[in-house]
Design an enzyme around this catalytic site. Structure first.
Site, PDB file in Angstrom:
ATOM      1  N   GLU A 134     -28.407 -83.013   9.015  1.00 25.30           N
ATOM      2  CA  GLU A 134     -27.258 -83.320   8.593  1.00 25.30           C
ATOM      3  C   GLU A 134     -25.993 -82.436   8.730  1.00 25.30           C
ATOM      4  O   GLU A 134     -25.775 -81.406   7.239  1.00 25.30           O
ATOM      5  CB  GLU A 134     -27.085 -84.218   7.773  1.00 25.30           C
ATOM      6  CG  GLU A 134     -25.559 -85.004   7.127  1.00 25.30           C
ATOM      7  CD  GLU A 134     -25.894 -86.317   5.931  1.00 25.30           C
ATOM      8  OE1 GLU A 134     -25.420 -86.400   5.662  1.00 25.30           O
ATOM      9  OE2 GLU A 134     -27.161 -85.797   5.231  1.00 25.30           O
ATOM     10  N   ASP A 169     -23.007 -88.666   9.373  1.00 21.87           N
ATOM     11  CA  ASP A 169     -22.943 -89.760   8.118  1.00 21.87           C
ATOM     12  C   ASP A 169     -21.289 -89.159   8.306  1.00 21.87           C
ATOM     13  O   ASP A 169     -20.439 -87.707   8.357  1.00 21.87           O
ATOM     14  CB  ASP A 169     -23.258 -88.885   7.263  1.00 21.87           C
ATOM     15  CG  ASP A 169     -22.784 -89.172   5.859  1.00 21.87           C
ATOM     16  OD1 ASP A 169     -21.497 -89.608   5.901  1.00 21.87           O
ATOM     17  OD2 ASP A 169     -23.351 -88.629   5.248  1.00 21.87           O
ATOM     18  N   GLN A 195     -24.861 -93.057   8.755  1.00 23.22           N
ATOM     19  CA  GLN A 195     -24.681 -93.280   6.955  1.00 23.22           C
ATOM     20  C   GLN A 195     -23.369 -93.549   6.631  1.00 23.22           C
ATOM     21  O   GLN A 195     -22.208 -92.767   7.123  1.00 23.22           O
ATOM     22  CB  GLN A 195     -24.872 -92.173   6.387  1.00 23.22           C
ATOM     23  CG  GLN A 195     -26.563 -91.727   5.892  1.00 23.22           C
ATOM     24  CD  GLN A 195     -27.363 -90.994   5.380  1.00 23.22           C
ATOM     25  OE1 GLN A 195     -26.652 -89.917   5.393  1.00 23.22           O
ATOM     26  NE2 GLN A 195     -27.988 -90.540   4.542  1.00 23.22           N
ATOM     27  N   GLU A 231     -24.826 -94.547   1.704  1.00 20.69           N
ATOM     28  CA  GLU A 231     -25.023 -93.348   0.904  1.00 20.69           C
ATOM     29  C   GLU A 231     -23.429 -93.683   0.281  1.00 20.69           C
ATOM     30  O   GLU A 231     -22.926 -92.412   0.843  1.00 20.69           O
ATOM     31  CB  GLU A 231     -24.901 -92.130   1.734  1.00 20.69           C
ATOM     32  CG  GLU A 231     -26.511 -91.058   0.964  1.00 20.69           C
ATOM     33  CD  GLU A 231     -26.410 -89.925   1.519  1.00 20.69           C
ATOM     34  OE1 GLU A 231     -26.409 -88.987   1.475  1.00 20.69           O
ATOM     35  OE2 GLU A 231     -25.300 -89.862   2.564  1.00 20.69           O
TER      36      GLU A 231
END
Length: 251
Positions: A134, A169, A195, A231
């Site tokens: 990530e 993300d 996310q 998240e």
């Protein structure tokens, strides 16, 4: 659409097993976590069985004080591999689908080589699980080794393992690169998990500069059927922030 509650940020006042139960009561379809290692895996597995929620993933340990992962740190190969072993064992005990291998604070060619070595080790040891990497933004994690989707894309190609995937993300990508939905479309074959959080405050995905209803539309058009990870930092009682969830699930 389906959603996963990231219990690293949501219901943090509860024990992890009770946070899993809270996520189920709130209507989430799955859960994920950051560093669950202080909680016996059997207790987590029992809560997952009780609620019927799958555990999507967890992170390798941050390491020592002030660290944020070990896998790209030159000279820390044994510790990085031990952290991967620990994460994979916990994932096995809780039937977690993926492990996020955290790179840590490092730069340069030696860090790149260390990270690639650690990822090859993780992918070989994963026993059918997905290994995730990530990119983190340089505002929240200054000095973190992995910063952009382009860097992640190149590393995934270099490692060459089919179970190495990108954790996309939207919060981090928007802060570092922007153009979130076009990147989702282009990188879709490499993405193992998505996310979300608002930008720039990392709150619930119902405000800020990213138009999440449009993101939901794009993900639906792409036939993304895995749960999307919520998240975000609620800043208050988690249940009070879940107004966005019902509308998004209806898509």
């Amino acid at each position: 659409m389906r959603f996963s509650a990231n219990l690293g940020f949501l219901w943090t006042e509860l024990t992890l097993p009770n946070a899993i139960r809270a996520a189920a009561a709130a209507g989430f379809d799955a859960v994920e976590c950051h560093w669950p290692y202080d909680v016996p895996a059997d207790d987590v597995a029992a809560a997952l069985r009780e609620t019927g929620l799958p555990m999507l993933g967890l992170n390798t340990t941050r390491g020592g004080p002030g660290e944020n992962g070990l896998s790209a740190l030159p000279g820390r190969r044994a510790e990085a591999r031990a952290a991967i072993d620990q994460a994979l064992a916990y994932a096995q005990a809780t039937d977690a689908a993926a492990v996020h291998v955290m790179a840590g604070f490092a730069q340069g060619d030696a860090a790149h080589a260390a990270f690639v070595d650690a990822l090859r080790y993780a992918c070989d040891a994963a026993q059918g699980r997905v290994i995730l990497i990530e990119p983190l933004n340089h505002y929240d994690a200054p000095g973190y080794f992995l910063r952009t989707t382009a860097q992640a894309e190149a590393i995934i190609a270099e490692v060459g393992a089919p179970n190495l995937k990108l954790m996309f993300d939207c919060y981090h990508v928007q802060l570092m690169e922007g153009d979130v939905t076009h990147r989702l479309v282009r990188l879709l074959p490499l993405i193992g998990h998505v996310q979300v959080a608002s930008v720039p405050d990392r709150g619930a995905p119902d405000h800020g500069e990213l138009n999440y209803p449009h993101v939901w539309e794009v993900l639906t058009r792409l036939d993304w059927d895995a749960p999307v990870g919520a998240e975000y930092k609620p800043g208050e009682d988690t249940d009070a922030t879940l107004g966005w969830l019902r509308g998004a699930q209806a898509r």
